[in-house]
Design an enzyme around this catalytic site. Sequence first.
Site, mmCIF file in Angstrom:
data_model
loop_
_atom_site.group_PDB
_atom_site.id
_atom_site.type_symbol
_atom_site.label_atom_id
_atom_site.label_comp_id
_atom_site.label_asym_id
_atom_site.label_seq_id
_atom_site.Cartn_x
_atom_site.Cartn_y
_atom_site.Cartn_z
ATOM 1 N N ASP A 40 -64.828 -90.640 38.501
ATOM 2 C CA ASP A 40 -65.656 -90.498 39.697
ATOM 3 C C ASP A 40 -65.751 -89.036 40.113
ATOM 4 O O ASP A 40 -65.056 -88.180 39.579
ATOM 5 C CB ASP A 40 -65.049 -91.286 40.852
ATOM 6 N N LYS A 62 -70.614 -90.049 41.807
ATOM 7 C CA LYS A 62 -71.752 -90.255 42.703
ATOM 8 C C LYS A 62 -71.718 -89.221 43.811
ATOM 9 O O LYS A 62 -70.698 -89.014 44.435
ATOM 10 C CB LYS A 62 -71.667 -91.635 43.351
ATOM 11 N N MET A 173 -66.736 -92.093 54.612
ATOM 12 C CA MET A 173 -68.178 -91.908 54.346
ATOM 13 C C MET A 173 -68.943 -91.797 55.662
ATOM 14 O O MET A 173 -70.038 -92.337 55.799
ATOM 15 C CB MET A 173 -68.721 -93.086 53.515
HETATM 16 N N1 SAH Z 1 -61.403 -95.646 47.402
HETATM 17 C C1 SAH Z 1 -61.339 -94.413 48.179
HETATM 18 C C2 SAH Z 1 -62.485 -94.289 49.147
HETATM 19 C C3 SAH Z 1 -63.848 -94.231 48.516
HETATM 20 S S1 SAH Z 1 -65.139 -93.932 49.678
HETATM 21 C C4 SAH Z 1 -59.984 -94.317 48.858
HETATM 22 O O1 SAH Z 1 -59.222 -95.278 48.899
HETATM 23 O O2 SAH Z 1 -59.652 -93.217 49.320
HETATM 24 C C5 SAH Z 1 -65.253 -92.172 49.648
HETATM 25 C C6 SAH Z 1 -64.816 -91.598 50.976
HETATM 26 O O3 SAH Z 1 -63.397 -91.407 50.975
HETATM 27 C C7 SAH Z 1 -65.360 -90.227 51.304
HETATM 28 O O4 SAH Z 1 -66.667 -90.312 51.834
HETATM 29 C C8 SAH Z 1 -64.378 -89.746 52.324
HETATM 30 O O5 SAH Z 1 -64.615 -90.355 53.575
HETATM 31 C C9 SAH Z 1 -63.084 -90.302 51.782
HETATM 32 N N2 SAH Z 1 -62.320 -89.330 50.969
HETATM 33 C C10 SAH Z 1 -61.877 -89.503 49.716
HETATM 34 N N3 SAH Z 1 -61.144 -88.443 49.301
HETATM 35 C C11 SAH Z 1 -61.111 -87.584 50.341
HETATM 36 C C12 SAH Z 1 -60.510 -86.309 50.564
HETATM 37 N N4 SAH Z 1 -59.759 -85.719 49.631
HETATM 38 N N5 SAH Z 1 -60.673 -85.721 51.769
HETATM 39 C C13 SAH Z 1 -61.409 -86.302 52.729
HETATM 40 N N6 SAH Z 1 -62.010 -87.499 52.575
HETATM 41 C C14 SAH Z 1 -61.856 -88.138 51.412
#
Ligand code: SAH
Length: 259
Positions: A40, A62, A173
């Site tokens: 990803d 994405k 998000m």
């Molecule tokens: N499955 C992932 C989430 C996927 S949706 C999880 O459990 O973390 C993607 C969203 O995750 C982004 O839009 C943001 O809101 C958040 N995100 C993921 N990594 C991040 C990071 N290092 N810093 C800030 N937000 C993050």
Amino acid sequence: MTRQGRMGRVDLVGGGPGPVDLMTVRAWRLLAEADVVVMDRLGPTDIRSHLAPDVEIIDVGKLPGHHPVPQHEINAILVDRARSGKRVVRLKGGDPFVFGRGGEEVAACVAAGVPVDVVPGVTSAVAVPEAAGIPVTHRGIASAVHIVNGQSEVTPATLAALGDAAVTTVILMGVGALPRLVADALRAGVPGSRPVAIVERGHHADQRTTRTTLGAVVLEAGRIGVRNPAVVVVGDVARAGLLIPDLLPEHALAGDTSL
Ligand code: SAH
């Protein structure tokens, strides 16, 4: 099946919020055994340099609003590679089952008769606030957590969470949708004084935390140019100075002077 009759398999692996040392030992083992890694945009993208040169890396990353590889094609890639006898790691940011469409990928594998397993990951919903010194629950302050996809419609449950002083709302998000979400919340009577923290690029060297309130967050986010990926935390746990900064690991404070 290959001619030898070997069926491959798919492991959905949670890669955590970015740093490779926030992956589990099981994730490392499966990556070391993988023939194919389907990656990803978020998560441990630096893993490439740790993979053997003959590992096939497929990037299905994405960008928000863009879906270069549609979900049904990702599902097909997983199934096809496994059917040709490969060990496939589907490496996902955070945890596979938190807004990661991991459930759909598992269902696709099950429907195709492909062996599939899921490895938990450190979810950004907890780990990104944590990197800014924000506990999503805290005794006497927040006894429940509501995790929501900011792009979805604002539901009564989300409005109730935002309005409940004992609940932390964690928005993933949420950067693009923030104005609509905040307008709905204020219209529903959520106090504009509710503390808000925006944590951008959590667990990365350029992590940035912005502390504000619900009433001011849209202007503030626009003023400083908040960008994805970011986690938005609404609730009393988000207020500055809740924890003593020196209780936190030093690296969590890198680039973050707002505690
Ligand atoms: N499955 C992932 C989430 C996927 S949706 C999880 O459990 O973390 C993607 C969203 O995750 C982004 O839009 C943001 O809101 C958040 N995100 C993921 N990594 C991040 C990071 N290092 N810093 C800030 N937000 C993050």
